[in-house]
Design a protein around this motif. Structure first.
Motif, PDB file in Angstrom:
ATOM      1  N   PHE A 243       0.852  -1.185   0.000  1.00 44.02           N
ATOM      2  CA  PHE A 243       0.000   0.000   0.000  1.00 44.02           C
ATOM      3  C   PHE A 243       0.893   1.242   0.000  1.00 44.02           C
ATOM      4  N   GLU A 245       0.510   5.566   1.108  1.00 44.21           N
ATOM      5  CA  GLU A 245      -0.292   6.672   1.626  1.00 44.21           C
ATOM      6  C   GLU A 245       0.161   7.937   0.911  1.00 44.21           C
ATOM      7  N   GLN A 247      -0.445  12.058   0.019  1.00 43.29           N
ATOM      8  CA  GLN A 247      -1.048  13.323   0.432  1.00 43.29           C
ATOM      9  C   GLN A 247      -1.174  14.197  -0.803  1.00 43.29           C
ATOM     10  N   VAL A 265      -5.261  12.812   2.616  1.00 46.21           N
ATOM     11  CA  VAL A 265      -4.394  11.632   2.637  1.00 46.21           C
ATOM     12  C   VAL A 265      -5.230  10.429   2.214  1.00 46.21           C
ATOM     13  N   HIS A 266      -4.740   9.704   1.206  1.00 43.56           N
ATOM     14  CA  HIS A 266      -5.432   8.536   0.692  1.00 43.56           C
ATOM     15  C   HIS A 266      -4.537   7.310   0.867  1.00 43.56           C
ATOM     16  N   LYS A 267      -5.142   6.218   1.302  1.00 38.74           N
ATOM     17  CA  LYS A 267      -4.424   4.955   1.348  1.00 38.74           C
ATOM     18  C   LYS A 267      -4.867   4.143   0.141  1.00 38.74           C
ATOM     19  N   THR A 289      -8.806   2.165  -1.304  1.00 38.93           N
ATOM     20  CA  THR A 289      -9.385   1.200  -0.366  1.00 38.93           C
ATOM     21  C   THR A 289     -10.642   1.723   0.310  1.00 38.93           C
ATOM     22  N   SER A 290     -10.704   3.015   0.612  1.00 39.80           N
ATOM     23  CA  SER A 290     -11.858   3.570   1.324  1.00 39.80           C
ATOM     24  C   SER A 290     -13.113   3.589   0.461  1.00 39.80           C
ATOM     25  N   LYS A 306       4.196   7.854   1.149  1.00 40.93           N
ATOM     26  CA  LYS A 306       4.859   6.933   2.073  1.00 40.93           C
ATOM     27  C   LYS A 306       4.455   5.505   1.745  1.00 40.93           C
ATOM     28  N   ALA A 308       3.511   1.931   2.712  1.00 34.54           N
ATOM     29  CA  ALA A 308       2.929   1.318   3.905  1.00 34.54           C
ATOM     30  C   ALA A 308       3.167  -0.196   3.892  1.00 34.54           C
ATOM     31  N   CYS A 311       0.383  -5.427   0.674  1.00 33.06           N
ATOM     32  CA  CYS A 311      -1.030  -5.688   0.382  1.00 33.06           C
ATOM     33  C   CYS A 311      -1.191  -7.175   0.048  1.00 33.06           C
TER      34      CYS A 311
END
Length: 432
Positions: A243, A245, A247, A265-267, A289-290, A306, A308, A311
């Motif tokens: 994943f 993240e 901004q 901020v999106h993951k 994902t959201s 960044k 993460a 996955c």
């Protein structure tokens, strides 16, 4: 290194040419290149002091490409680059400036002075003794400790420039072997100017003797290189199936007006990097994902990225993107079940104009090209957003004999634009 800005014989206060946080200057570089150097009052996003410092840095890096002109409002300063006259993208210079302390840079050279060749191996204690000895010989007063050296060596190991081996319980450090780049100057130069994250090629090219380039670039998107760290992070995340993240910045108009920037901020799961063949703009296609769907993010609107955690379903996400990609003309993507818009047009091709057909085949993307008769060919496609095709369809004006959009609103806007063009040129509708 510290520098001074000369203006009308007056020397301003010293400023640092080095950059600690590249995000701080990325937007200035893009704004100044596209819109020209704005005055302090026009640029309301940062303080006047910050504006002055960034402008001075940019003028220093791009000293050969600064154009000054007089306008009724006063002196106008802008960046002017003709890509046909340059071998290397001048914006690479911005990536090669980084802040450091005197102790950091001194230790760097001392380490590689001691590890002069890949065959030299030394323990941490031997390196520490050697650094202290060199510092004393040079009359320096810097104090180094084992912890600082250990952190520096660990950093270099991660970068691949230091090799760590264990022999009989001892940890030995040595310089990693250099890669033989001889004969690769032209290849690296071409890659640096044409590939995403071309900074890698440019940095490697710096290690070779300068040669005259065999390439010239009629259209070269210069500002893409200042997003190299973002693109590199995306590629690293893809290779590790992780994943990210990200901004993202708010709209430029709101930032300039001093309003809330609406940074988010999106993951996401990075899937593909799309690069426009027309203007070089880069976009990340990712699974959000959201929202449980795919979306696109302009790279030049990503402020920070960044990597993460991994996955677990990365391969599944990539595979499920294929039916979505099959109906993407640009960067607009929708769920696979989304209602598609049909676009079709017929072009007339005269004798000796087979290059028109070849161009249709070469640029059709997700569409199909069908032969109708000896002088007519049809292009058709089913896409998520037919407005994305309009700029490309315009390039066939005067050859189009039939046009059909399932989205009549888009078709009417296209025809309205044509009528306006005829009016501006003083022509009767449909006649040249």
């Amino acid at each position: 290194m510290p520098g001074y800005y000369e203006t009308k014989g007056v020397r301003d206060t010293a400023y640092s040419e080095l950059v600690k946080n590249f995000n701080k200057i990325r937007e200035y570089l893009r704004e100044f290149y596209v819109y020209g150097f704005k005055t302090r009052t026009e640029y309301g996003e940062k303080s006047a002091r910050s504006y002055d410092d960034e402008r001075r840095r940019i003028e220093n890096w791009l000293s050969g490409y600064i154009r000054v002109s007089q306008t009724p409002e006063g002196k106008n300063v802008s960046i002017c680059v003709d890509t046909r006259d340059i071998d290397h993208n001048p914006f690479f210079k911005a990536l090669k400036t980084k802040s450091f302390t005197d102790g950091d840079i001194t230790m760097h050279f001392m380490i590689f002075d001691l590890l002069s060749t890949p065959g030299v191996q030394m323990t941490l204690r031997e390196l520490m003794d050697g650094i202290c000895s060199l510092a004393n010989e040079c009359g320096g007063d810097a104090i180094y400790d084992d912890s600082t050296l250990r952190k520096k060596l660990r950093e270099y190991e991660e970068e691949g420039i230091i090799t760590v081996t264990k022999v009989k319980g001892k940890t030995l450090y040595s310089r990693s072997p250099d890669t033989d780049l001889s004969g690769a100057y032209e290849m690296l130069g071409f890659a640096s100017e044409t590939q995403p994250c071309g900074a890698l090629g440019n940095f490697m090219q710096d290690k070779l003797p300068v040669e005259e380039s065999a390439f010239a670039y009629k259209h070269n998107s210069l500002t893409g290189v200042i997003d190299s760290d973002i693109v590199c992070g995306i590629f690293l995340a893809m290779s590790s199936k992780s994943f990210v993240e990200i901004q993202t910045l708010g709209k430029r108009e709101r930032r300039e007006a001093g309003l809330a920037t609406d940074e988010k901020v999106h993951k996401v799961v990075p899937v593909k990097l799309f690069v426009s063949s027309q203007d070089g703009k880069e976009s990340l296609i990712a699974y959000i994902t959201s929202k449980g769907t795919y979306g696109s993010f302009r790279i030049d609107r990503i402020k920070d990225l960044k990597i993460a955690e991994p996955c677990p379903e990365y391969d599944k996400v990539r595979e499920s993107f294929k039916p979505v990609e099959a109906h993407m003309w640009g960067t607009v993507c929708r769920p696979a079940s989304y209602k598609l818009e049909h676009v079709a047009f017929t072009v007339q091709v005269g004798p000796g104009e087979e290059y028109i057909v070849r161009r249709l085949e070469r640029e059709k993307r997700c569409g199909t090209v069908s032969w109708l008769d000896d002088t007519h060919y049809e292009f058709s496609a089913d896409v998520y957003d037919s407005t994305e095709l309009i700029p490309w369809i315009r390039t066939f004006i005067c050859r189009i004999t039939r046009l059909d959009f399932s989205n009549r609103t888009v078709e009417n806007v296209f025809k309205k634009d044509l009528k306006e063009m005829y009016r501006l040129y003083g022509l009767e509708e449909g006649k040249a």
